[in-house]
Design an enzyme around this catalytic site. Structure first.
Site, PDB file in Angstrom:
ATOM      1  N   TYR A 199      18.252 -46.704 -35.887  1.00  0.00           N
ATOM      2  CA  TYR A 199      17.420 -45.532 -36.173  1.00  0.00           C
ATOM      3  C   TYR A 199      16.714 -45.776 -37.507  1.00  0.00           C
ATOM      4  O   TYR A 199      17.329 -45.697 -38.569  1.00  0.00           O
ATOM      5  CB  TYR A 199      18.262 -44.260 -36.292  1.00  0.00           C
ATOM      6  CG  TYR A 199      18.818 -43.729 -34.997  1.00  0.00           C
ATOM      7  CD1 TYR A 199      18.407 -44.221 -33.763  1.00  0.00           C
ATOM      8  CD2 TYR A 199      19.775 -42.728 -35.003  1.00  0.00           C
ATOM      9  CE1 TYR A 199      18.934 -43.722 -32.581  1.00  0.00           C
ATOM     10  CE2 TYR A 199      20.310 -42.211 -33.818  1.00  0.00           C
ATOM     11  CZ  TYR A 199      19.883 -42.720 -32.620  1.00  0.00           C
ATOM     12  OH  TYR A 199      20.408 -42.224 -31.456  1.00  0.00           O
ATOM     13  N   PHE A 209      19.039 -36.213 -26.037  1.00  0.00           N
ATOM     14  CA  PHE A 209      17.817 -35.621 -25.488  1.00  0.00           C
ATOM     15  C   PHE A 209      18.121 -34.293 -24.799  1.00  0.00           C
ATOM     16  O   PHE A 209      17.450 -33.912 -23.844  1.00  0.00           O
ATOM     17  CB  PHE A 209      17.135 -36.568 -24.495  1.00  0.00           C
ATOM     18  CG  PHE A 209      16.485 -37.762 -25.130  1.00  0.00           C
ATOM     19  CD1 PHE A 209      16.376 -37.867 -26.509  1.00  0.00           C
ATOM     20  CD2 PHE A 209      15.977 -38.781 -24.354  1.00  0.00           C
ATOM     21  CE1 PHE A 209      15.790 -38.974 -27.097  1.00  0.00           C
ATOM     22  CE2 PHE A 209      15.376 -39.889 -24.935  1.00  0.00           C
ATOM     23  CZ  PHE A 209      15.283 -39.991 -26.312  1.00  0.00           C
ATOM     24  N   LEU A 216      17.726 -31.296 -25.734  1.00  0.00           N
ATOM     25  CA  LEU A 216      16.792 -30.198 -25.970  1.00  0.00           C
ATOM     26  C   LEU A 216      15.456 -30.422 -25.274  1.00  0.00           C
ATOM     27  O   LEU A 216      14.535 -29.629 -25.421  1.00  0.00           O
ATOM     28  CB  LEU A 216      16.564 -30.004 -27.475  1.00  0.00           C
ATOM     29  CG  LEU A 216      17.811 -29.663 -28.295  1.00  0.00           C
ATOM     30  CD1 LEU A 216      17.421 -29.262 -29.705  1.00  0.00           C
ATOM     31  CD2 LEU A 216      18.620 -28.561 -27.632  1.00  0.00           C
TER      32      LEU A 216
END
Length: 297
Positions: A70, A226, A228
């Site tokens: 990330y 994921f 949301l």
């Protein structure tokens, strides 16, 4: 830094069937969105990113989801800067099996020596001697067999570099194989009210719907990513209707739905807004009426 204002009311055990289970408050917090655009580089507002991490802990969050790819390495460094030395109950879950190149592409990184390199990256960036939980992230096209990669994970666990081994983006068949090979502490798959099966794209995405019953049977948490994501369909119309009743956003109602769906689901909603963080955690305290649960089902 210890929790001073815990507003979270439910927990789930990670690695319950092991000798060292970890108790996570629900929900946790996913750090991926704290990076720059396209999950790359530093956040646009770095001071707020650090503040979000500290405030999450103050409000009772003790599970953070991160990965060395990330940013890359950005969320790990933010966690270390904001929270080190860490609270005694903090669980940092990370993922390995992928890597980023300078063109921002997502790439497979699942050979045993590559998994070891990723573990060492996470240990260094987080200033840890042992990682509490590491998910092996299965990519759509792997460089080695699933079994070879997972065996390397268990070897790292035997060496003490990993406390708990988890899986991510796995099919039902892969999960069944993993359960035969060793103790799987948690699984991180795509799952949300409007997105329950698969997701196309370079990172792929196996859904949580096909494995949730198996996880519940084995008392293994599902940590959805994921979650949301919303799509304009009749499913969204139903959750939007219930969200309005409780004066919540669709995203917040999705968190509430996940918490009600199973006691073995550990949502990790992410946000780049301090205000949204507090709103999401407060929404998580919502109790749905039986009729609303049935309506959403």
């Amino acid at each position: 830094m210890e929790n001073s204002n815990n507003i979270l009311t439910s927990t789930v055990a990670i690695g319950k069937n092991s000798s060292h289970p970890l108790i996570a408050n629900r929900p946790g917090y996913g750090t991926m969105r704290l990076t720059g655009k396209d999950v790359w580089g530093e956040p646009e507002n770095r001071p707020e990113a650090l503040q979000i991490l500290r405030r999450a802990i103050e409000l009772g969050v003790n599970y953070l989801d991160t990965a060395d790819y990330y940013g890359y390495g950005v969320t790990n460094r933010l966690i270390e800067e904001a929270l080190y030395p860490y609270p005694s109950d903090l669980i940092i879950g990370t993922k390995i099996g992928a890597m980023r190149k300078d063109d921002k592409s997502w790439n497979v990184f699942s050979k045993p020596e590559q998994l070891r390199q990723s573990v060492e990256n996470n240990l260094k960036e987080l200033k840890l001697e042992q990682l509490s939980l590491v998910h092996f992230r299965v990519m759509p096209v792997g460089e080695t067999s699933f079994e070879e990669s997972l065996e390397a994970m268990f070897q790292l666990q035997n060496e003490g570099k990993i406390l708990h081994v988890g899986l991510s983006n796995v099919s039902r068949e892969q999960l069944q194989t993993g359960l035969k090979m060793g103790n799987i502490a948690s699984v991180q798959n795509l799952y949300g009210y409007t997105q329950r099966t698969t997701l196309s794209g370079p990172m792929g995405g196996a859904g949580g719907e096909e494995i949730l019953d198996l996880l519940e049977e084995n008392e293994i948490p599902l940590i959805p990513y994921f979650s949301l994501q919303t799509s304009l369909n009749k499913t969204q119309e139903k959750i939007e209707q219930v969200a309005k009743k409780y004066e919540l956003s669709i995203a917040q109602m999705n968190i509430v739905w996940l918490l009600h769906k199973s006691p073995w689901i550990l949502p990790i909603p992410g946000t780049t807004s301090l205000a949204h963080l507090e709103e999401n955690l407060n929404a998580a305290k919502t109790t749905l009426d039986k009729e609303d649960i049935e309506f959403l089902s």
